[in-house]
Motif scaffolding. Structure first.
Motif: not given
Length: 256
Positions: A139-159
């Motif tokens: 939760s410390d990184f919820i607004d971190n740009t790199s974290y959001k990008s990596l999280n999005f990348e993982a979810k996109k790969a999942f889809a």
């Protein structure tokens, strides 16, 4: 994807495990580390930064083990930090195995507090370092740009990638099954919805597996854990659209 056993994973490393002996009675006597690939081993040998993953509700993380682990890593690396899940993600596994949400959150809060109290004491022993170690949470990184990008990348790969999706589901299934068995319950209680409910934990942790250097502003980093990630082989072999970044490595901690 066939799962690698811990033994085959360790035996595939270029360098032999590095032992560290402790004389204190309240510590494990020997810990060994091995990199997931020759490149990972090379990054480990540089000793720049280590990120130690701590899992609540996992019997592996006793005070004895955690004390040994922190001391071991602190002796080998210039910098290190501790990664723990946040309350919302850590409680998901309890909820996924049928616990009422309010009770799961209360139990998780207590478990996280227990770990933090012990870790805070251990880290105080190294607070005179130029860069003190920290306990960080998803939760410390919820607004971190790199974290959001990596999280999005993982979810996109999942889809979009059936192989990645299936391996993530398998990993989630293993976590839920382990929790059920730990409570003396049967695999027949394992439902697909329970597996899906536990998936956000994986997505929340994945950015640290993929690119800790961009998240913590360190030159290189190794994520350390005591067992093989079920999707680790596929990530390091390039089986998925999502990739481990060049300055990131993974290390397996083992007791011998």
């Amino acid at each position: 994807m066939s799962q690698l056993s811990t033994i085959s994973y360790v035996d595939s490393f270029r360098q032999p495990p590095t032992p560290c002996d402790f004389s204190e009675k309240n510590q494990c006597k020997e810990l060994y580390i091995s990199g997931a690939t020759p490149r990972c081993e090379s990054i480990i040998q540089q000793g720049e930064h280590a990120l130690i993953g701590i899992s609540p509700f996992n019997s592996q993380f006793s005070k004895t083990y955690v004390t040994s682990l922190v001391n071991f890593i602190a002796r080998r690396f210039k910098r290190f930090d501790i990664l723990m899940p946040c309350l919302s993600e850590a409680s998901r596994l309890l909820i996924a195995t049928g616990m009422e949400e309010k009770k799961a959150i209360k139990k998780t809060r207590r478990e996280l507090r227990r770990h933090k109290t012990h870790l805070t004491y251990l880290l105080s022993l190294y607070e005179l370092r130029s860069t003190p170690a920290k306990i960080i949470q998803f939760s410390d990184f919820i607004d971190n740009t790199s974290y959001k990008s990596l999280n999005f990348e993982a979810k996109k790969a999942f889809a979009n990638c059936s192989r990645f999706r299936q391996d993530c589901l398998t990993m989630s299934q293993m976590a839920v099954r382990g929790r059920l068995r730990g409570k003396g319950r049967q695999d027949s209680e394992l439902k697909s919805q329970l597996v899906n409910d536990a998936l956000p934990y994986i997505f929340a942790e994945l950015p640290f597996f993929l690119d800790t250097p961009s998240l913590l502003n360190v030159p290189y980093s190794t994520f350390f854990y005591h067992r093989v990630w079920p999707i680790g082989e596929g990530l390091y072999k390039g089986h998925y659209p999502v990739k481990v970044k060049p300055k990131q490595s993974y290390g397996l901690i083992s007791l011998r």
